[in-house]
Design an enzyme around this catalytic site. Structure first.
Site: not given
Ligand code: 0CH
Ligand code: SF4
Length: 322
Positions: A23, A138, A177, A207, A236, A279
């Site tokens: 992303c 996060e 997110t 997101c 995650s 990721s």
């Protein structure tokens, strides 16, 4: 002449999810480490895995990045320290400043947006509830935007039933997110049932990348015998993709590379879905497709459920040489 016929491989239709993989926040965070290495020279310190992917972390280590979990592992140095895409508590930025470390913040701007929302709610006198997974960096970073004890973590519908708050009249919620959209909707509905006046984000905190990757795998999963999600176990958003695939009816495995493919599941199928967490680099998707091509006669079709054209500028300290 003795001609041995080439053994024929069984056919396998691969449905490749799109969007998948990196992303905009991940591209920015990895670029930040690479640009910092180019600008300052090695070593460059990185607090926490820049993104949750073993291949990415090992590649950056080989280029001179040193990964630490906490700032006290870093000696007194002129080398920069980069904060990971997942964000940090305010106390971490303050500790870096206190030690005179050159901190470069690679927190994804969409995570920072959630940090700012939490601060604004607090300033307006609202008690902040955070929907997220306990212990995830996060979540630690978002809770750490406000003084200790100010943010209440909600992980499940059951947590809401158990909540005891002094004042239920002035509440707001923010979310991690990378949550499952379905789980989060269930939790937010339960929050609104119990606290009808609770204030939520103007625009979803989950997101665009999380949303699009989950939508793509949800579309593909009912049409395939099994799904591979490329990603690391501590990611995650990748774990959520595996769950979404399984709930949509396909057995799914999260793999970091071809060596982890479970051929008990994937050795005798005729259709396969492949996606990758935000990721996970595309090179790993290619490696996994190669592994299937060695065993199967593959036909690949890309199933595209959304277009993405998001990008973020580098952290300001690194923009000049970009
Ligand atoms: O999905 P998580 O948050 O575990 O992180 P990742 O796998 O490093 O993916 C990038 C997202 C970073 C913050 O949203
Ligand atoms: Fe940013 Fe979303 Fe990527 Fe996280 S998954 S880094 S919030 S774009």
């Amino acid at each position: 002449m003795n001609v041995h016929p080439r053994p024929t491989k069984p056919p396998l239709k691969i449905l490749l999810c799109s969007p998948r993989g990196f992303c905009a926040g991940v591209v920015r965070a990895i670029d930040a480490v690479e640009r910092a290495l180019a600008k300052f020279g090695p070593p460059v310190y990185v607090r926490h895995e820049i993104v949750h992917n073993r291949y990415v972390v090992e590649s950056l280590k080989a280029k001179g990045a040193i990964f630490v979990e906490e700032l006290d592992e870093i000696p007194n140095t002129n080398a920069p320290v980069i904060f990971s895409a997942h964000g940090v508590a305010k106390s971490v930025s303050a500790a870096a400043a206190g030690r005179g470390l050159l901190a470069i913040d690679a927190t994804c701007p969409l995570v920072t947006k959630v940090h700012r929302e939490a601060e604004i709610h607090r300033r307006r006198g609202r008690r902040v509830l955070l929907v997220g997974h306990s212990g995830h960096p996060e979540v630690v970073g978002t809770m750490g935007q406000l003084p200790e004890g100010a943010v209440v973590l909600v992980e499940s519908v059951e947590d809401i039933d158990r909540l005891k708050l002094d004042d239920e009249s002035n509440l707001a919620y923010v979310t991690q997110t990378t949550l499952s959209l379905d789980d989060s909707q269930e939790i937010v509905s339960a929050l609104m049932r119990r606290f009808p006046l609770i204030i939520g984000p103007h625009k979803e905190d989950i997101c665009y990348a999380t949303t699009n990757r989950q939508a793509a795998v949800k579309e593909v999963a009912p049409h395939v015998a099994a799904v591979i999600v490329v990603g690391s176990p501590n990611s995650s958003n990748s774990q959520r993709l595996r769950e979404v695939a399984e709930r949509a009816g396909a057995p799914a495995q999260l793999v970091q590379g071809r060596g982890e493919i479970d051929w008990e599941i994937f050795g005798n199928i005729s259709s396969l879905g492949i996606t990758a967490g935000a990721s996970a680099p595309e090179v790993l998707v290619e490696e996994i497709m190669d592994a299937f091509a060695e065993r199967y006669d593959i036909v690949v079709e890309t199933i595209s459920s959304a277009d993405e054209n998001v990008s973020f500028p580098l952290p300001k300290e690194l923009r000049a040489i970009a």
